[in-house]
Scaffold this active site. Structure first.
Site, PDB file in Angstrom:
ATOM      1  N   LYS A  22      19.614  -4.252  -7.663  1.00  0.00           N
ATOM      2  CA  LYS A  22      19.369  -3.722  -6.316  1.00  0.00           C
ATOM      3  C   LYS A  22      20.546  -2.896  -5.817  1.00  0.00           C
ATOM      4  O   LYS A  22      21.693  -3.173  -6.176  1.00  0.00           O
ATOM      5  CB  LYS A  22      19.192  -4.888  -5.320  1.00  0.00           C
ATOM      6  N   GLY A  74      12.750  -0.937   0.411  1.00  0.00           N
ATOM      7  CA  GLY A  74      12.268  -1.245  -0.936  1.00  0.00           C
ATOM      8  C   GLY A  74      12.743  -0.280  -2.008  1.00  0.00           C
ATOM      9  O   GLY A  74      12.299  -0.348  -3.153  1.00  0.00           O
ATOM     10  N   GLU A  81      20.439  -9.850  -9.117  1.00  0.00           N
ATOM     11  CA  GLU A  81      20.154 -11.246  -8.791  1.00  0.00           C
ATOM     12  C   GLU A  81      18.951 -11.719  -9.584  1.00  0.00           C
ATOM     13  O   GLU A  81      18.259 -10.931 -10.224  1.00  0.00           O
ATOM     14  CB  GLU A  81      19.993 -11.455  -7.272  1.00  0.00           C
ATOM     15  N   TYR A 118      15.352 -12.615 -10.451  1.00  0.00           N
ATOM     16  CA  TYR A 118      14.084 -12.104  -9.961  1.00  0.00           C
ATOM     17  C   TYR A 118      13.104 -13.256  -9.863  1.00  0.00           C
ATOM     18  O   TYR A 118      12.785 -13.895 -10.874  1.00  0.00           O
ATOM     19  CB  TYR A 118      13.560 -11.008 -10.904  1.00  0.00           C
ATOM     20  N   HIS A 123       6.857  -3.248  -2.125  1.00  0.00           N
ATOM     21  CA  HIS A 123       7.892  -3.880  -1.286  1.00  0.00           C
ATOM     22  C   HIS A 123       7.765  -3.532   0.194  1.00  0.00           C
ATOM     23  O   HIS A 123       8.693  -3.746   0.974  1.00  0.00           O
ATOM     24  CB  HIS A 123       9.316  -3.531  -1.764  1.00  0.00           C
ATOM     25  N   GLU A 144      18.343 -10.730   3.127  1.00  0.00           N
ATOM     26  CA  GLU A 144      19.162  -9.857   3.968  1.00  0.00           C
ATOM     27  C   GLU A 144      18.884 -10.161   5.432  1.00  0.00           C
ATOM     28  O   GLU A 144      17.916 -10.850   5.755  1.00  0.00           O
ATOM     29  CB  GLU A 144      18.848  -8.384   3.685  1.00  0.00           C
ATOM     30  N   ARG A 169      18.017  -5.439  13.880  1.00  0.00           N
ATOM     31  CA  ARG A 169      17.244  -4.587  14.798  1.00  0.00           C
ATOM     32  C   ARG A 169      15.898  -5.238  15.072  1.00  0.00           C
ATOM     33  O   ARG A 169      15.572  -6.272  14.504  1.00  0.00           O
ATOM     34  CB  ARG A 169      17.020  -3.226  14.129  1.00  0.00           C
ATOM     35  N   ARG A 211      -0.953  -3.587   9.798  1.00  0.00           N
ATOM     36  CA  ARG A 211      -0.393  -2.237   9.995  1.00  0.00           C
ATOM     37  C   ARG A 211      -1.443  -1.232   9.527  1.00  0.00           C
ATOM     38  O   ARG A 211      -1.823  -1.217   8.346  1.00  0.00           O
ATOM     39  CB  ARG A 211       0.867  -2.048   9.165  1.00  0.00           C
TER      40      ARG A 211
HETATM   41  P1  ADP Z   1      14.905  -3.776   1.349  1.00  0.00           P
HETATM   42  O1  ADP Z   1      16.164  -3.848   2.144  1.00  0.00           O
HETATM   43  O2  ADP Z   1      14.793  -2.527   0.532  1.00  0.00           O
HETATM   44  O3  ADP Z   1      13.656  -4.083   2.155  1.00  0.00           O
HETATM   45  P2  ADP Z   1      14.983  -6.539   0.358  1.00  0.00           P
HETATM   46  O4  ADP Z   1      16.165  -7.124  -0.332  1.00  0.00           O
HETATM   47  O5  ADP Z   1      14.730  -6.969   1.763  1.00  0.00           O
HETATM   48  O6  ADP Z   1      15.042  -4.951   0.245  1.00  0.00           O
HETATM   49  O7  ADP Z   1      13.681  -6.853  -0.498  1.00  0.00           O
HETATM   50  C1  ADP Z   1      12.429  -6.283  -0.196  1.00  0.00           C
HETATM   51  C2  ADP Z   1      11.342  -6.915  -1.044  1.00  0.00           C
HETATM   52  O8  ADP Z   1      11.660  -6.777  -2.442  1.00  0.00           O
HETATM   53  C3  ADP Z   1      11.178  -8.406  -0.826  1.00  0.00           C
HETATM   54  O9  ADP Z   1      10.339  -8.712   0.262  1.00  0.00           O
HETATM   55  C4  ADP Z   1      10.555  -8.801  -2.166  1.00  0.00           C
HETATM   56  O10 ADP Z   1       9.198  -8.409  -2.191  1.00  0.00           O
HETATM   57  C5  ADP Z   1      11.284  -7.940  -3.177  1.00  0.00           C
HETATM   58  N1  ADP Z   1      12.502  -8.615  -3.722  1.00  0.00           N
HETATM   59  C6  ADP Z   1      13.775  -8.455  -3.325  1.00  0.00           C
HETATM   60  N2  ADP Z   1      14.615  -9.264  -4.012  1.00  0.00           N
HETATM   61  C7  ADP Z   1      13.854  -9.987  -4.874  1.00  0.00           C
HETATM   62  C8  ADP Z   1      14.123 -11.019  -5.850  1.00  0.00           C
HETATM   63  N3  ADP Z   1      15.350 -11.481  -6.078  1.00  0.00           N
HETATM   64  N4  ADP Z   1      13.059 -11.534  -6.529  1.00  0.00           N
HETATM   65  C9  ADP Z   1      11.794 -11.078  -6.308  1.00  0.00           C
HETATM   66  N5  ADP Z   1      11.487 -10.111  -5.419  1.00  0.00           N
HETATM   67  C10 ADP Z   1      12.489  -9.564  -4.696  1.00  0.00           C
END
Ligand code: ADP
Length: 453
Positions: free
Chosen positions: A157, A164, A199, A201, A234, A286, A290, A336
């Site tokens: 990431k 996403g 991290e 998955y 995502h 995260e 906001r 949405r």
């Molecule tokens: P962003 O800031 O781009 O929205 P996030 O870290 O909040 O990214 O993750 C967005 C989405 O991506 C999550 O809701 C999930 O669907 C997927 N995701 C993120 N990290 C993981 C992970 N470690 N394992 C599985 N899916 C993940």
């Protein structure tokens, strides 16, 4: 209290903030691009300033133009909404330097939470559960070493990621190189930094987030959770509260961990802590500093106006209530509605020829659209949010179904029919879904559609 607030956004969220301000007796200033001169947020605000051309970078992301508009109109504060500059710490800093209030947390807090590596470190230090992960990755070799340590599958990431973007999975060592290279390239194209990390998955998690409110005086409350597992690429499509996956014990446990972490950090404002939830365990993803798109479902079950609270907190007010004062009533779901082809998801901007919104008890529609409105092609394709609440999840589902049927949008294709299909599916009705469920549902639906052709 502030006398005048500038709303640095467009679309439904600009209307949402305008409503809260007017109910509080605060005057509003809308800003808009040349493409949005006829937009509803411009019509409903007390004053409006054109800040640039149609492209977001020339208008809604144009920091100098927005701050100049605030100064010229004599606004005291700026509400950034969501998207655009809402998580831009440099913008918040500029706002403050010009003697205005930024309705949100401090630029330092925004900076910390905007960095997925730093915020994960902070999460560990303040007692939040996290997935196994790596620090910043310098090379493919290092990525392979960490993948072995963490265990496959892994996800790479972007440190500054959002929306996403910049996320790639690797299920074995052969896939690490391309995941690393692609995540880095996507990060470079979309964000200021191309730093990536890794991290574990999770393969069948739910996305569950906790809404908090905290004032400048150390008071923190939570407003429960939202389950946002219905996602495509995502991106969230349907959100609900309470989550069908949580019992009272699990909910209380995570909410109390979150509140004590927020107290430790000294964060203030509204905020959302996002987690993945799998096999009874939470993993911090995260924190969003906001307003969230899906905030109305929380408002529906708590009767707390989150935007009003944001404004009061930014003005230095105390929360004025404790956790025990917050009562949760029934259930709520948000759909949405996007102006997109419901099969290909290609954006479908154009003129709205017909517009009839559903009504009745427990139904709320947040939208900037009106009959005859022309959706500009430059921005997000979400044109409405349908929020329905009921005394129980099954009552909410029945109400949502009838509200979706009442909704008439003519002139452009939208995702309305898709929502009806999703909420009628047995898995959704039973509340048994994870973040991958919708993608699989869409694949099956596409196959069926092809067979019928
Ligand atoms: P962003 O800031 O781009 O929205 P996030 O870290 O909040 O990214 O993750 C967005 C989405 O991506 C999550 O809701 C999930 O669907 C997927 N995701 C993120 N990290 C993981 C992970 N470690 N394992 C599985 N899916 C993940």
């Amino acid at each position: 209290m502030f006398e005048k607030v500038l709303i640095a956004n467009r679309g439904e969220v600009a209307l949402r903030i305008n409503r809260a301000c007017h109910e509080m007796g605060i005057k509003t200033v809308a800003v808009h691009s040349t493409a949005d001169k006829d937009a509803m947020h411009v019509r409903l605000a007390d004053e409006a300033v054109c800040i640039g051309g149609p492209q977001s970078k020339d208008s809604y992301l144009n920091k100098t133009a927005i701050i100049s508009a605030a100064i010229v109109t004599g606004a005291d504060a700026i509400h950034p909404g969501y998207g655009f500059l809402s998580e831009n710490a440099d913008f918040a800093e500029m706002v403050i330097k010009h003697g205005l209030t930024f309705i949100g947390p401090t630029p330092e807090q925004m900076r910390l939470m905007g960095d997925k590596i730093a915020s994960k470190k902070m999460a560990i230090e303040s007692g939040l559960p996290v997935t196994k992960g790596s620090p910043a990755l310098e090379s493919v070799e290092e990525a392979k070493k960490w993948a072995k340590e963490i265990g496959y599958p892994v996800i790479i990431k972007a440190k500054d990621g959002g929306g996403g973007k910049g996320m790639k999975t690797a299920f074995n060592e052969d896939e690490v190189e391309s995941a690393f290279t692609m995540a880095k390239a996507e990060a470079k194209a979309s964000f200021t930094s191309d730093v990536v990390f890794m991290e574990k998955y999770l393969q069948k998690p739910r996305h569950i987030e906790i809404q908090i409110l905290a004032d400048m005086h150390g008071n923190v409350v939570h407003l429960g959770e939202r389950d946002c597992s219905i996602q495509r690429k995502h991106q969230k499509l349907i959100e609900e509260t309470p989550s069908p996956a949580l019992n009272k014990e699990k909910r209380d446990e995570i909410c109390s961990i979150v509140c004590s972490a927020i107290k430790k950090i000294g964060y203030y404002g509204a905020g959302t802590l996002e987690f993945l939830f799998e096999d009874g365990e939470f993993y911090f993803l995260e924190m969003n500093t906001r307003l969230q798109v899906e905030h109305p479902i929380t408002e529906a079950v708590t009767d707390i106006d989150i935007v009003r609270e944001q404004i009061k907190i930014a003005n230095g007010a105390k929360l004025g209530y404790t956790q025990d004062d917050i009562k949760f009533h029934g259930s709520a779901i948000e759909c949405r509605i996007n102006a997109e082809d419901p099969f290909t998801f290609a954006p479908n901007p154009g003129k709205i020829a017909e517009w009839h919104v559903p009504g009745g008890l427990g139904v709320r529609v947040d939208s900037e659209v009106y009959s005859g409105y022309r959706i500009p092609p430059f921005y997000d394709s979400m044109i409405a949010k349908l929020i329905v609440r009921g005394t129980s999840r099954s009552a909410t589902l029945l109400r949502l179904k009838r509200a979706l049927r009442e909704f008439v949008i003519g002139g452009v294709t939208t995702t309305l029919p898709l929502h009806e299909e999703i909420i009628s599916s047995p898995e959704f009705v039973d509340g048994i879904y994870n973040i991958h469920w919708l993608e699989k549902f869409l694949e099956k639906r596409q196959d069926k559609n092809n067979d019928n052709k």
